[in-house]
Scaffold this motif. Structure first.
Motif, PDB file in Angstrom:
ATOM      1  N   LYS A 137       0.837  -1.189   0.000  1.00 47.67           N
ATOM      2  CA  LYS A 137       0.000   0.000   0.000  1.00 47.67           C
ATOM      3  C   LYS A 137       0.875   1.243   0.000  1.00 47.67           C
ATOM      4  CE  LYS A 137      -3.550  -2.456   2.664  1.00 47.67           C
ATOM      5  NZ  LYS A 137      -4.304  -2.511   3.951  1.00 47.67           N
ATOM      6  N   THR A 138       0.222   2.390  -0.110  1.00 47.36           N
ATOM      7  CA  THR A 138       0.963   3.648  -0.110  1.00 47.36           C
ATOM      8  C   THR A 138       1.776   3.777   1.176  1.00 47.36           C
ATOM      9  OG1 THR A 138      -0.769   4.705  -1.419  1.00 47.36           O
ATOM     10  CG2 THR A 138       0.760   6.144  -0.252  1.00 47.36           C
ATOM     11  N   ASN A 139       3.048   4.117   1.021  1.00 46.94           N
ATOM     12  CA  ASN A 139       3.944   4.205   2.171  1.00 46.94           C
ATOM     13  C   ASN A 139       3.946   5.621   2.748  1.00 46.94           C
ATOM     14  OD1 ASN A 139       4.663   1.593   1.611  1.00 46.94           O
ATOM     15  ND2 ASN A 139       6.573   2.131   0.598  1.00 46.94           N
ATOM     16  N   PRO A 140       3.878   5.761   4.058  1.00 45.67           N
ATOM     17  CA  PRO A 140       4.090   7.082   4.662  1.00 45.67           C
ATOM     18  C   PRO A 140       5.544   7.499   4.479  1.00 45.67           C
ATOM     19  CG  PRO A 140       3.936   5.383   6.355  1.00 45.67           C
ATOM     20  CD  PRO A 140       3.602   4.720   5.064  1.00 45.67           C
ATOM     21  N   PRO A 141       5.835   8.797   4.452  1.00 43.34           N
ATOM     22  CA  PRO A 141       7.189   9.247   4.106  1.00 43.34           C
ATOM     23  C   PRO A 141       8.251   9.024   5.181  1.00 43.34           C
ATOM     24  CG  PRO A 141       5.788  11.117   4.648  1.00 43.34           C
ATOM     25  CD  PRO A 141       4.898   9.922   4.631  1.00 43.34           C
ATOM     26  N   THR A 142       7.895   9.167   6.447  1.00 42.80           N
ATOM     27  CA  THR A 142       8.898   9.130   7.512  1.00 42.80           C
ATOM     28  C   THR A 142       9.445   7.720   7.701  1.00 42.80           C
ATOM     29  OG1 THR A 142       7.857  10.983   8.662  1.00 42.80           O
ATOM     30  CG2 THR A 142       9.325   9.589   9.959  1.00 42.80           C
ATOM     31  N   ALA A 159      10.544  11.064   2.165  1.00 41.16           N
ATOM     32  CA  ALA A 159      10.528   9.750   1.528  1.00 41.16           C
ATOM     33  C   ALA A 159      11.841   9.490   0.810  1.00 41.16           C
ATOM     34  CB  ALA A 159       9.372   9.679   0.528  1.00 41.16           C
ATOM     35  N   PRO A 160      12.248   8.214   0.682  1.00 42.45           N
ATOM     36  CA  PRO A 160      13.475   7.895  -0.055  1.00 42.45           C
ATOM     37  C   PRO A 160      13.461   8.539  -1.440  1.00 42.45           C
ATOM     38  CG  PRO A 160      12.635   5.949   1.059  1.00 42.45           C
ATOM     39  CD  PRO A 160      11.591   7.018   1.231  1.00 42.45           C
ATOM     40  N   SER A 161      14.631   9.027  -1.860  1.00 42.49           N
ATOM     41  CA  SER A 161      14.752   9.726  -3.135  1.00 42.49           C
ATOM     42  C   SER A 161      16.122   9.451  -3.724  1.00 42.49           C
ATOM     43  CB  SER A 161      14.559  11.230  -2.921  1.00 42.49           C
ATOM     44  OG  SER A 161      15.052  11.974  -4.014  1.00 42.49           O
ATOM     45  N   ALA A 162      16.171   9.184  -5.018  1.00 43.43           N
ATOM     46  CA  ALA A 162      17.452   8.927  -5.681  1.00 43.43           C
ATOM     47  C   ALA A 162      18.394  10.114  -5.560  1.00 43.43           C
ATOM     48  CB  ALA A 162      17.211   8.592  -7.158  1.00 43.43           C
ATOM     49  N   ALA A 163      17.835  11.316  -5.421  1.00 43.30           N
ATOM     50  CA  ALA A 163      18.667  12.521  -5.351  1.00 43.30           C
ATOM     51  C   ALA A 163      19.454  12.616  -4.051  1.00 43.30           C
ATOM     52  CB  ALA A 163      17.789  13.759  -5.520  1.00 43.30           C
ATOM     53  N   THR A 164      18.939  11.989  -2.986  1.00 45.91           N
ATOM     54  CA  THR A 164      19.579  12.155  -1.677  1.00 45.91           C
ATOM     55  C   THR A 164      19.868  10.849  -0.947  1.00 45.91           C
ATOM     56  OG1 THR A 164      17.373  12.435  -0.707  1.00 45.91           O
ATOM     57  CG2 THR A 164      18.581  14.453  -1.289  1.00 45.91           C
ATOM     58  N   ASP A 165      19.426   9.712  -1.474  1.00 42.38           N
ATOM     59  CA  ASP A 165      19.559   8.445  -0.748  1.00 42.38           C
ATOM     60  C   ASP A 165      20.999   8.127  -0.366  1.00 42.38           C
ATOM     61  OD1 ASP A 165      16.871   7.976  -0.701  1.00 42.38           O
ATOM     62  OD2 ASP A 165      16.880   6.436  -2.258  1.00 42.38           O
ATOM     63  N   THR A 166      21.935   8.251  -1.315  1.00 43.29           N
ATOM     64  CA  THR A 166      23.318   7.867  -1.011  1.00 43.29           C
ATOM     65  C   THR A 166      23.960   8.835  -0.020  1.00 43.29           C
ATOM     66  OG1 THR A 166      24.067   9.021  -3.020  1.00 43.29           O
ATOM     67  CG2 THR A 166      23.672   6.647  -3.189  1.00 43.29           C
ATOM     68  N   ASP A 167      23.646  10.129  -0.136  1.00 41.00           N
ATOM     69  CA  ASP A 167      24.213  11.098   0.812  1.00 41.00           C
ATOM     70  C   ASP A 167      23.655  10.878   2.218  1.00 41.00           C
ATOM     71  OD1 ASP A 167      25.718  12.248  -1.193  1.00 41.00           O
ATOM     72  OD2 ASP A 167      24.271  13.846  -1.593  1.00 41.00           O
ATOM     73  N   LYS A 169      12.023  21.983   6.306  1.00 33.95           N
ATOM     74  CA  LYS A 169      13.361  22.350   5.850  1.00 33.95           C
ATOM     75  C   LYS A 169      14.380  21.238   6.086  1.00 33.95           C
ATOM     76  CE  LYS A 169      12.476  26.694   4.744  1.00 33.95           C
ATOM     77  NZ  LYS A 169      12.667  27.220   3.382  1.00 33.95           N
ATOM     78  N   LEU A 170      13.945  20.120   6.689  1.00 31.08           N
ATOM     79  CA  LEU A 170      14.885  19.089   7.133  1.00 31.08           C
ATOM     80  C   LEU A 170      14.771  17.812   6.309  1.00 31.08           C
ATOM     81  CD1 LEU A 170      14.461  19.392  11.000  1.00 31.08           C
ATOM     82  CD2 LEU A 170      16.136  20.532   9.536  1.00 31.08           C
ATOM     83  N   GLU A 171      15.894  17.116   6.212  1.00 23.73           N
ATOM     84  CA  GLU A 171      15.887  15.749   5.692  1.00 23.73           C
ATOM     85  C   GLU A 171      15.604  14.777   6.824  1.00 23.73           C
ATOM     86  OE1 GLU A 171      16.148  12.929   2.591  1.00 23.73           O
ATOM     87  OE2 GLU A 171      16.245  15.113   2.482  1.00 23.73           O
ATOM     88  N   GLY A 172      16.210  15.059   7.995  1.00 17.77           N
ATOM     89  CA  GLY A 172      15.987  14.180   9.124  1.00 17.77           C
ATOM     90  C   GLY A 172      16.921  14.492  10.270  1.00 17.77           C
ATOM     91  N   VAL A 173      16.942  13.601  11.258  1.00 14.78           N
ATOM     92  CA  VAL A 173      17.845  13.712  12.400  1.00 14.78           C
ATOM     93  C   VAL A 173      18.563  12.376  12.579  1.00 14.78           C
ATOM     94  CG1 VAL A 173      16.498  15.495  13.576  1.00 14.78           C
ATOM     95  CG2 VAL A 173      16.023  13.092  14.035  1.00 14.78           C
TER      96      VAL A 173
END
Length: 414
Positions: free
Chosen positions: A91-96, A142-150, A203-207
């Motif tokens: 099903k649709t995944n929540p972003p966090t 949510a996971p993104s190819a632009a930022t996943d590796t960083d 404004k955040l990616e995460g902690v």
């Protein structure tokens, strides 16, 4: 906001606003498929590759019981079961994404933190609370190819301080060190060198929480739910009363998942750190062997392991065998922290002697790596000087000893 502040180094401004199915050992029984306490329909696979379908009767820490299609009741030891699949769909995944130190990655609709406790709310499942000492990171996007590796590189890098990770323009991730005090629906309260900042979540990616201990022992069971979570558990049990699977996640953390939310239970864990993998070969360059002899070269320049990390040296190949079923390699790679004089290096990953990934490292920060394995059976970690290959002559032994690469959290995933 109760988390105590630790001594902090000055920082330039941050105010950028912030399968189921169950299997087991044979046992006698009668057809009770009509009883109300029976579980859902399941399909399960044994370690011998046999597939069975039926209805879950019971699941304990040691065995699986099911009523097969023909009405026969059977029981299996869990050591005989590879996976259990449930009759459900993604099903649709929540972003966090909340990652626990035990390896669980939880897709969460919302999180909040107060008094060093993190409350995690998953769709269709009861909320649960954990100490932040059991939490590795919380990613709000949510996971993104632009930022996943960083993001992966930042999470895997050992750190003594908490990190607030801002996403700047152009998908640039900017980590700021300090102390995480509180998380609510709109912002993260963060102690930045004695200044309290309320950084907006938008404004955040995460902690990322500070690293306080070595990795935990890998859990033997992986449970996938329909919302994209991967729960790593020491034990799973069927609760017929509320028709749920009870998970023991370690560190006194338990969680309950309704069977209607399940996709699969896998009994081989699904994670293999390269530090634990079978070594097929370790090769040193001919120049090192000529200088030192085979025995000393293999002793001085062998790969080093430290919990979930590996350290390799220049012009030495580390080759492992890839067991069946693993689908990708994830890791963070950087120049070893103890190297005083930095020099550019080229690091590569080979699959069956084919270069599948390569990177020239020109700085000291970690770099993330997510690589599909395909059908490869051998994986090689290699580092060379730019423009050279592993067989070229090294000027001195010190040159090789000074070029050390850390593979942080390098692991294979199913």
């Amino acid at each position: 906001m109760t988390r105590s502040s630790r001594s902090q180094t000055p920082i330039i401004a941050l105010f950028a606003t912030f399968i189921v199915a169950f299997s087991g050992t044979k046992a006698s029984g009668q057809d009770t498929s009509g009883e109300a306490d029976l579980g859902p329909k399941i399909q399960f696979e044994t370690i011998d590759g046999d597939t069975e379908t039926g209805q879950l009767s019971n699941l304990t820490g040691s065995s699986l019981s099911a009523i097969l299609a023909g009405g026969e009741s059977k029981q299996w030891d869990l050591t005989e079961i590879a996976r259990i699949k449930f009759d459900g769909s993604e099903k649709t995944n929540p972003p966090t994404r909340v990652v626990l130190r035990g390896g669980s990655e939880v897709a969460s609709a919302a999180t909040s933190m107060e008094d060093e406790k993190l409350l995690v709310r998953s769709i269709g499942q009861p909320p649960f609370t954990v100490s932040i000492r059991s939490v590795q990171s919380v990613r709000f996007r949510a996971p993104s190819a632009a930022t996943d590796t960083d993001w992966l590189a930042l999470v895997e890098e050992p750190q003594r301080r908490d990190r607030l990770v801002i996403r700047r323009e152009g998908d640039v991730l900017d980590p700021i060190e300090g102390t995480i005090l509180e998380i609510n629906r709109d912002s993260v309260s963060f102690d930045l060198s004695g200044n309290i900042v309320d950084a907006p979540l938008k404004k955040l990616e995460g902690v990322i929480f500070s690293t306080t201990s070595d990795r935990e022992t890998e859990k033997p069971i992986r449970v996938r739910d329909q919302r994209g979570s991967n729960w790593m558990a020491d034990q799973v049990n069927w609760n017929a009363t509320d028709r749920s699977i009870q998970l023991d996640l370690g560190n006194d953390i338990t969680h309950s998942i309704p069977v209607k939310e399940l996709l699969e239970i896998q009994f081989s864990g699904g994670i293999l750190y390269l530090s634990d993998a079978e070594i097929a070969e370790q090769r040193q360059s001919d120049s090192l062997k000529a200088l030192l002899g085979d025995d000393l070269a293999s002793t001085w320049f062998a790969t080093e392991t430290d919990t979930k990390n590996l350290t390799t040296v220049l012009s030495s190949d580390h080759v492992i065998r890839i067991p069946e079923g693993y689908q990708k390699l994830v890791a963070a790679v950087r120049v070893a922290s103890e190297v005083d004089q930095f020099a550019p290096l080229t690091v590569s990953v080979l699959l069956d002697d084919r270069v599948a990934w390569t990177l020239e490292i020109k700085d000291r920060k970690p770099h993330g790596l997510i690589l599909p394995i395909e059908d490869a059976r051998r994986l090689t970690l290699r580092s060379t000087q730019p423009g050279s290959d592993a067989s070229e002559t090294l000027p001195t032994i010190n040159n090789a000893l000074g070029h050390r690469i850390e593979w942080l959290g390098a692991r294979l995933l199913k």
